[in-house]
Design a protein around this motif. Sequence first.
Motif, mmCIF file in Angstrom:
data_model
loop_
_atom_site.group_PDB
_atom_site.id
_atom_site.type_symbol
_atom_site.label_atom_id
_atom_site.label_comp_id
_atom_site.label_asym_id
_atom_site.label_seq_id
_atom_site.Cartn_x
_atom_site.Cartn_y
_atom_site.Cartn_z
ATOM 1 N N LEU A 91 -2.919 1.472 -10.957
ATOM 2 C CA LEU A 91 -4.161 1.714 -11.672
ATOM 3 C C LEU A 91 -4.874 2.863 -10.876
ATOM 4 C CD1 LEU A 91 -4.805 -0.184 -14.197
ATOM 5 C CD2 LEU A 91 -6.587 -0.861 -12.732
ATOM 6 N N ARG A 92 -4.848 2.781 -9.583
ATOM 7 C CA ARG A 92 -5.927 3.753 -9.022
ATOM 8 C C ARG A 92 -5.037 4.898 -8.324
ATOM 9 N NH1 ARG A 92 -9.857 1.494 -11.486
ATOM 10 N NH2 ARG A 92 -10.069 -0.736 -11.075
ATOM 11 N N ALA A 93 -3.517 4.704 -8.155
ATOM 12 C CA ALA A 93 -3.048 5.773 -7.557
ATOM 13 C C ALA A 93 -3.540 6.038 -6.238
ATOM 14 C CB ALA A 93 -2.671 6.787 -8.373
ATOM 15 N N PRO A 94 -3.995 5.261 -5.254
ATOM 16 C CA PRO A 94 -4.906 5.622 -4.099
ATOM 17 C C PRO A 94 -4.008 6.416 -3.115
ATOM 18 C CG PRO A 94 -3.892 3.335 -3.641
ATOM 19 C CD PRO A 94 -3.507 3.740 -5.232
ATOM 20 N N MET A 95 -4.748 7.061 -2.314
ATOM 21 C CA MET A 95 -4.070 8.453 -1.540
ATOM 22 C C MET A 95 -4.268 7.812 0.036
ATOM 23 S SD MET A 95 -2.672 10.880 -3.105
ATOM 24 C CE MET A 95 -2.075 9.938 -4.619
ATOM 25 N N ALA A 96 -3.352 8.313 0.705
ATOM 26 C CA ALA A 96 -3.330 8.527 2.080
ATOM 27 C C ALA A 96 -3.775 7.243 2.636
ATOM 28 C CB ALA A 96 -4.233 9.587 2.847
ATOM 29 N N ASP A 97 -5.322 6.997 3.117
ATOM 30 C CA ASP A 97 -5.775 5.950 3.757
ATOM 31 C C ASP A 97 -5.942 4.771 2.947
ATOM 32 O OD1 ASP A 97 -5.920 7.717 5.840
ATOM 33 O OD2 ASP A 97 -8.340 7.709 6.154
ATOM 34 N N ASP A 98 -6.342 4.817 1.725
ATOM 35 C CA ASP A 98 -6.438 3.981 0.823
ATOM 36 C C ASP A 98 -5.164 3.169 0.753
ATOM 37 O OD1 ASP A 98 -9.255 4.373 0.664
ATOM 38 O OD2 ASP A 98 -9.307 5.374 -1.073
ATOM 39 N N LEU A 99 -4.315 3.965 0.418
ATOM 40 C CA LEU A 99 -2.686 3.680 0.266
ATOM 41 C C LEU A 99 -2.445 2.703 1.426
ATOM 42 C CD1 LEU A 99 -0.451 3.107 -1.794
ATOM 43 C CD2 LEU A 99 0.452 5.434 -0.963
ATOM 44 N N ARG A 100 -2.362 3.306 2.585
ATOM 45 C CA ARG A 100 -2.170 2.655 3.709
ATOM 46 C C ARG A 100 -2.863 1.085 3.835
ATOM 47 N NH1 ARG A 100 -0.713 7.332 5.767
ATOM 48 N NH2 ARG A 100 -2.819 8.214 5.881
ATOM 49 N N GLU A 101 -4.151 1.099 3.596
ATOM 50 C CA GLU A 101 -4.808 -0.246 3.439
ATOM 51 C C GLU A 101 -4.424 -1.146 2.568
ATOM 52 O OE1 GLU A 101 -9.220 0.106 3.089
ATOM 53 O OE2 GLU A 101 -9.505 -1.988 3.806
ATOM 54 N N VAL A 102 -3.880 -0.679 1.438
ATOM 55 C CA VAL A 102 -3.365 -1.818 0.549
ATOM 56 C C VAL A 102 -1.750 -2.141 1.161
ATOM 57 C CG1 VAL A 102 -2.036 -1.890 -1.861
ATOM 58 C CG2 VAL A 102 -4.152 -0.541 -1.477
ATOM 59 N N ILE A 103 -1.251 -1.238 1.646
ATOM 60 C CA ILE A 103 0.075 -1.623 1.992
ATOM 61 C C ILE A 103 0.043 -2.658 3.301
ATOM 62 C CG2 ILE A 103 2.271 -0.940 3.377
ATOM 63 C CD1 ILE A 103 2.083 -0.013 0.510
ATOM 64 N N ALA A 104 -1.113 -2.279 4.201
ATOM 65 C CA ALA A 104 -1.545 -3.125 5.367
ATOM 66 C C ALA A 104 -1.723 -4.587 4.909
ATOM 67 C CB ALA A 104 -2.646 -2.486 6.180
ATOM 68 N N ALA A 105 -2.564 -4.661 3.856
ATOM 69 C CA ALA A 105 -2.945 -5.976 3.127
ATOM 70 C C ALA A 105 -1.647 -6.781 2.598
ATOM 71 C CB ALA A 105 -3.918 -5.775 1.853
ATOM 72 N N LEU A 106 -0.960 -6.097 2.363
ATOM 73 C CA LEU A 106 0.449 -6.957 1.859
ATOM 74 C C LEU A 106 1.184 -7.272 3.020
ATOM 75 C CD1 LEU A 106 2.520 -4.382 -0.498
ATOM 76 C CD2 LEU A 106 1.670 -6.468 -1.302
ATOM 77 N N LYS A 107 1.208 -6.540 3.969
ATOM 78 C CA LYS A 107 2.088 -6.842 5.392
ATOM 79 C C LYS A 107 1.138 -8.278 6.041
ATOM 80 C CE LYS A 107 3.701 -3.795 8.051
ATOM 81 N NZ LYS A 107 3.814 -2.358 8.890
ATOM 82 N N ILE A 108 -0.106 -8.077 5.976
ATOM 83 C CA ILE A 108 -0.830 -9.074 6.488
ATOM 84 C C ILE A 108 -0.625 -10.517 5.898
ATOM 85 C CG2 ILE A 108 -3.185 -10.223 6.879
ATOM 86 C CD1 ILE A 108 -3.884 -7.031 7.991
ATOM 87 N N ALA A 109 -0.750 -10.534 4.492
ATOM 88 C CA ALA A 109 -0.486 -11.665 3.636
ATOM 89 C C ALA A 109 0.715 -12.050 4.034
ATOM 90 C CB ALA A 109 -0.548 -11.278 2.143
ATOM 91 N N ASN A 110 1.868 -11.422 4.108
ATOM 92 C CA ASN A 110 3.151 -11.783 4.591
ATOM 93 C C ASN A 110 3.235 -12.494 5.780
ATOM 94 O OD1 ASN A 110 5.999 -10.762 5.943
ATOM 95 N ND2 ASN A 110 6.259 -11.559 3.988
ATOM 96 N N VAL A 111 2.513 -11.906 6.526
ATOM 97 C CA VAL A 111 2.546 -12.731 8.065
ATOM 98 C C VAL A 111 1.766 -14.000 7.952
ATOM 99 C CG1 VAL A 111 1.491 -12.286 10.334
ATOM 100 C CG2 VAL A 111 2.444 -10.611 9.412
ATOM 101 N N ILE A 112 0.881 -14.214 7.158
ATOM 102 C CA ILE A 112 -0.017 -15.232 7.055
ATOM 103 C C ILE A 112 0.878 -16.469 6.305
ATOM 104 C CG2 ILE A 112 -1.920 -16.431 5.837
ATOM 105 C CD1 ILE A 112 -3.671 -13.662 6.284
ATOM 106 N N GLU A 113 1.650 -15.874 5.343
ATOM 107 C CA GLU A 113 2.360 -16.949 4.683
ATOM 108 C C GLU A 113 3.606 -17.663 5.595
ATOM 109 O OE1 GLU A 113 6.146 -18.316 2.777
ATOM 110 O OE2 GLU A 113 5.962 -16.146 3.968
#
Lengths: 228, 228
Positions: free
Chosen positions: A76-98
């Motif tokens: 939806l937002r096609a986030p760039m650079a830092d924003d995109l990295r933050e989304v990817i980081a959230a994905l990874k952290i959720a995976n670790v918590i799981e």
Amino acid sequence: MANSQEHTVKAFDQDIGQLRGLISQMGGLAESAIAEAMVALQRGDAVLAARIAADDKKIDAMEAEVERTAVRIIALRAPMADDLREVIAALKIANVIERIGDYAKNIARRVPQLESDHRIEPISILPAMGRMAAAMVHDALNAFAARNPQGALAVCESDNALDDFYDSIFRTLVTYMVENPKTIGQCAHLLFVAKNLERIGDHATNVAEMVYFAATGERLVEREKGVD
Amino acid sequence: MANSQEHTVKAFDQDIGQLRGLISQMGGLAESAIAEAMVALQRGDAVLAARIAADDKKIDAMEAEVERTAVRIIALRAPMADDLREVIAALKIANVIERIGDYAKNIARRVPQLESDHRIEPISILPAMGRMAAAMVHDALNAFAARNPQGALAVCESDNALDDFYDSIFRTLVTYMVENPKTIGQCAHLLFVAKNLERIGDHATNVAEMVYFAATGERLVEREKGVD
């Protein structure tokens, strides 16, 4: 133009806030799963243990929701650079918590296997290690929520203490097995429980490392972590 | 317009092809790490074991490259729907392979701890389990490369055999410990080695489940997997 851009920024911040909220909730569930698993272990409470294993599905479902939300944000937002990295980081952290949730579930699953006419003594060492591991998860998630690099650093440092705790429990259990061969089967399960707790600490440390990097742009020197 | 769109599609296919190539390479490294870890274990070869642990950094570096590439693809191509999901799936599969590499490294790390004047007999059971686990990784990556749901299904089915193998090794080791209390410390390490191999099978199964879903749109009924 300025307005529409501002609007987009606001929308992205709301999306990322939603993502971070989901992750904090997941963390809370994982933390209490660890605490309850230690209670079930200590009491030999197979009913509580079964409930913990069942509740883990909630954590799994939330990870899936984090992924759907992240994909939606990106699309939806096609986030760039830092924003995109933050989304990817959230994905990874959720995976670790799981995965942290899976370790708690695994500890709970061993409770029925520990059933026996006489409760083996070394079980009494484990709750203290469980509290230490759960506290690391708690602190890592706080550091994440507050974007606090110092808090993240503290979590990484406390992992050394947890590793030492594990080593001493490993030695204690082996000695106990030598002296009480009848309990070897049960103690083997306790070895895995202790290792699960040690791994929970490694995963809390992984989250802390990601939080530290996101906040400072600097990578902590990757400490050697074992697996399982 | 049609041309430029065609061009974009081509470019995306090249990007995703690069991503898939990286993942196949990672899988090859992980597979050989498992095989070498079993050789190091059987021979008590601490030098080989140290090299396996060092080589794991290559797999970690490739996972980081997969992530950078995925972020670049998303930022550059802003892929929609299925394409975006394929990029996210690649990220997840790379993460799973990195973990498989960690398990192989962990097995290698236990080799020096098994050093002793007399080699304990149960070590001889493990290589067969190692071959079974490595074959599952191999087949899961083949199914991924060929987008082959039947191959993926076969991997999921073979995980039951690996779990049974683990259970029998667990019982064998516990019995051996009871009869040879002097070897309890070493056998405890072998319990973890066997568990690492069982977990490698679970992760190969995770990859296979993602491949199956990507190819058919249907989720396989999630088999209960342990952790550690």
